[in-house]
Design an enzyme around this catalytic site. Structure first.
Site, mmCIF file in Angstrom:
data_model
loop_
_atom_site.group_PDB
_atom_site.id
_atom_site.type_symbol
_atom_site.label_atom_id
_atom_site.label_comp_id
_atom_site.label_asym_id
_atom_site.label_seq_id
_atom_site.Cartn_x
_atom_site.Cartn_y
_atom_site.Cartn_z
ATOM 1 N N LYS A 13 0.816 -1.216 0.000
ATOM 2 C CA LYS A 13 0.000 0.000 0.000
ATOM 3 C C LYS A 13 0.851 1.268 0.000
ATOM 4 C CE LYS A 13 -1.148 -0.300 4.929
ATOM 5 N NZ LYS A 13 0.000 -1.209 5.190
ATOM 6 N N ARG A 88 -6.173 2.650 11.121
ATOM 7 C CA ARG A 88 -5.806 1.265 11.435
ATOM 8 C C ARG A 88 -6.716 0.673 12.502
ATOM 9 N NH1 ARG A 88 -0.169 1.629 9.721
ATOM 10 N NH2 ARG A 88 0.878 -0.360 9.761
ATOM 11 N N ARG A 127 12.159 -7.078 2.583
ATOM 12 C CA ARG A 127 12.353 -5.650 2.848
ATOM 13 C C ARG A 127 13.272 -5.445 4.047
ATOM 14 N NH1 ARG A 127 6.935 -2.287 3.432
ATOM 15 N NH2 ARG A 127 6.945 -2.964 5.585
ATOM 16 N N ARG A 133 14.613 -1.990 7.860
ATOM 17 C CA ARG A 133 13.572 -1.445 8.738
ATOM 18 C C ARG A 133 13.549 -2.247 10.023
ATOM 19 N NH1 ARG A 133 7.657 0.216 6.498
ATOM 20 N NH2 ARG A 133 7.092 -0.656 8.513
ATOM 21 N N ARG A 144 2.948 -7.834 13.767
ATOM 22 C CA ARG A 144 2.245 -6.821 12.967
ATOM 23 C C ARG A 144 1.084 -7.457 12.195
ATOM 24 N NH1 ARG A 144 6.849 -4.700 9.637
ATOM 25 N NH2 ARG A 144 5.387 -3.282 8.658
HETATM 26 P P1 AMP Z 1 3.613 1.310 8.460
HETATM 27 O O1 AMP Z 1 4.787 1.968 7.808
HETATM 28 O O2 AMP Z 1 2.295 1.891 8.012
HETATM 29 O O3 AMP Z 1 3.634 -0.197 8.353
HETATM 30 O O4 AMP Z 1 3.712 1.663 10.021
HETATM 31 C C1 AMP Z 1 4.821 1.258 10.794
HETATM 32 C C2 AMP Z 1 4.454 1.281 12.275
HETATM 33 O O5 AMP Z 1 4.079 2.606 12.654
HETATM 34 C C3 AMP Z 1 3.264 0.423 12.660
HETATM 35 O O6 AMP Z 1 3.612 -0.924 12.879
HETATM 36 C C4 AMP Z 1 2.791 1.113 13.936
HETATM 37 O O7 AMP Z 1 3.649 0.820 15.028
HETATM 38 C C5 AMP Z 1 3.003 2.586 13.594
HETATM 39 N N1 AMP Z 1 1.810 3.154 12.922
HETATM 40 C C6 AMP Z 1 1.723 3.630 11.646
HETATM 41 N N2 AMP Z 1 0.488 4.069 11.367
HETATM 42 C C7 AMP Z 1 -0.243 3.860 12.486
HETATM 43 C C8 AMP Z 1 -1.612 4.086 12.828
HETATM 44 N N3 AMP Z 1 -2.483 4.595 11.940
HETATM 45 N N4 AMP Z 1 -2.003 3.760 14.085
HETATM 46 C C9 AMP Z 1 -1.158 3.257 14.985
HETATM 47 N N5 AMP Z 1 0.142 2.999 14.732
HETATM 48 C C10 AMP Z 1 0.598 3.298 13.489
#
Ligand code: AMP
Length: 195
Positions: A13, A88, A127, A133, A144
């Site tokens: 995404k 989320r 990744r 990361r 996750r």
């Molecule tokens: P992502 O890059 O979207 O996979 O986000 C990486 C991490 O950031 C997630 O595993 C959460 O710890 C935190 N995170 C990102 N977006 C959110 C959200 N909308 N709500 C809560 N935690 C978030």
């Protein structure tokens, strides 16, 4: 055009939101990128978020809701935006709805990227090796995915019930998925009478 990209970690995404944002000339807003940036800069938010992110857990709703509220109020988001990684949780979705209603700027649609679990794991662990990361380690990846199923997957039904959701097959190459998204987008726009 105001769209949400929904899908499990590793569904592509982030990649697809950035590509589509370029094609549409609107910003791609990623709460994950905003939080990683805060961690890198060592801000109070970053210091608070780092351990949560490394564990694969969710940062508290009020924190990310505040980030998104401020971000979509910036002038570059006035004609639209793509949200990647937000909402989320149902609480975040309801907050977003209140914010958008306050701005008289409703959502146009939600793209739900579907990818088999085996492919997700391959992509996430790949990744980890490529980008380093810190939340792409095997244990964190499993957590996750669990959190996605528990907290985020209910949003699929939520947006389906609102008639906003379009499923898109997220397997295959980046270009193939981008093509499917372009074709899917024609539908919600027409349905809303804005084609
Ligand atoms: P992502 O890059 O979207 O996979 O986000 C990486 C991490 O950031 C997630 O595993 C959460 O710890 C935190 N995170 C990102 N977006 C959110 C959200 N909308 N709500 C809560 N935690 C978030």
């Amino acid at each position: 055009m105001r769209l949400i990209f929904l899908g499990p970690p590793g569904s592509g995404k982030g990649t697809q939101a950035k590509l589509l944002a370029e094609r549409l000339g609107v910003p791609a807003i990623s709460t994950g990128d905003m939080l990683r940036d805060a961690v890198r800069r060592g801000t109070p938010l970053g210091r608070r978020a780092q351990a949560i992110m490394d564990a694969g857990e969710l940062v508290p709703d009020d924190v990310v809701i505040g980030l998104v509220r401020e971000r979509i109020a910036l002038p570059d988001a006035a004609k639209g935006f793509l949200l990647d990684g937000f909402p989320r949780t149902i609480e975040q979705a309801e907050a977003l709805d209140r914010i958008l209603r306050g701005n008289a700027a409703p959502l146009d649609g939600v793209i739900n990227l579907l990818v088999p679990e085996g492919t997700l794991l391959e992509r996430l662990l790949g990744r980890a090796a490529l980008e380093g990361r810190s939340d792409d380690r095997r244990e964190t990846v499993a957590e996750r995915l669990r959190i996605y199923r528990e907290k985020t997957a209910p949003l699929v039904q939520h947006y389906r019930d609102l008639g906003l959701l379009t499923d898109v097959d997220g397997s295959g190459s980046i270009d193939e998925v981008a093509g499917r998204i372009d074709r899917a987008l024609v539908r919600p726009a027409r349905a809303a009478g804005r084609a």
